[in-house]
Enzyme design. Sequence first.
Site, PDB file in Angstrom:
ATOM      1  N   SER A   1     -36.686 -80.515  43.049  1.00  0.00           N
ATOM      2  CA  SER A   1     -35.894 -81.661  42.601  1.00  0.00           C
ATOM      3  C   SER A   1     -36.579 -82.722  41.630  1.00  0.00           C
ATOM      4  O   SER A   1     -37.854 -82.658  41.694  1.00  0.00           O
ATOM      5  CB  SER A   1     -35.819 -82.644  43.966  1.00  0.00           C
ATOM      6  OG  SER A   1     -34.985 -81.708  44.804  1.00  0.00           O
TER       7      SER A   1
ATOM      8  N   CYS B   1     -25.883 -92.315  27.186  1.00  0.00           N
ATOM      9  CA  CYS B   1     -25.188 -93.210  26.569  1.00  0.00           C
ATOM     10  C   CYS B   1     -25.477 -93.024  24.997  1.00  0.00           C
ATOM     11  O   CYS B   1     -26.414 -92.277  24.550  1.00  0.00           O
ATOM     12  CB  CYS B   1     -25.355 -94.615  27.172  1.00  0.00           C
ATOM     13  SG  CYS B   1     -27.103 -95.115  26.884  1.00  0.00           S
TER      14      CYS B   1
END
Length: 187
Positions: free
Chosen positions: A118, A146
Amino acid sequence: MNSDAFPSDAQAEIYRFPHEGEAAVEQTAQRQAAVHPAPVQPVEGYGADTASDENADHFITRDGKTYAGTHLIIDVYGGSRLDDIEHIRQMMHDAVTAAGATLLHTHLHHFTPNGGVSGVAVLAESHISIHTWPERDYGALDVFMCGDSAPEKAVEVIREAFQPSHLAVDTHLRGDEVDAAPARSAG
């Protein structure tokens, strides 16, 4: 707080992988200069600290839609090397580079006994995260970016890294209702 001891994201250095030579570092710098425009010049009446690129919201307008960023939810089925933490670290680095994003740092954790991994690559543009279940040949990834980055270019890097029998990608435009939401009042 001493900003030299605890640098802000704007002050953070880009993580350089040990195998990168000076040519790779220079290529990274050139790519970032091409992707990220020069900082905004100070606006009269505001201090230099308030008129920087980090204060821009980096919302995206494409195809008539305005949104915060593209969030890819990626499922890797029948994948390989999902327990190889260094391979995963390299995949994340390659995905960041392919997407034209800026890596701030990575953190990966190896679980025992199954060998699952992870972790997250924190980007100036957002993040890439991964959670693997090698005992099921399955991996779950999020690619959220973004600004001027191209998160869809990370998909082929992920496909090449894990050689899955099937790869599912769902796309969500984050913040696409911001303009429709009621404005927050000051005060």
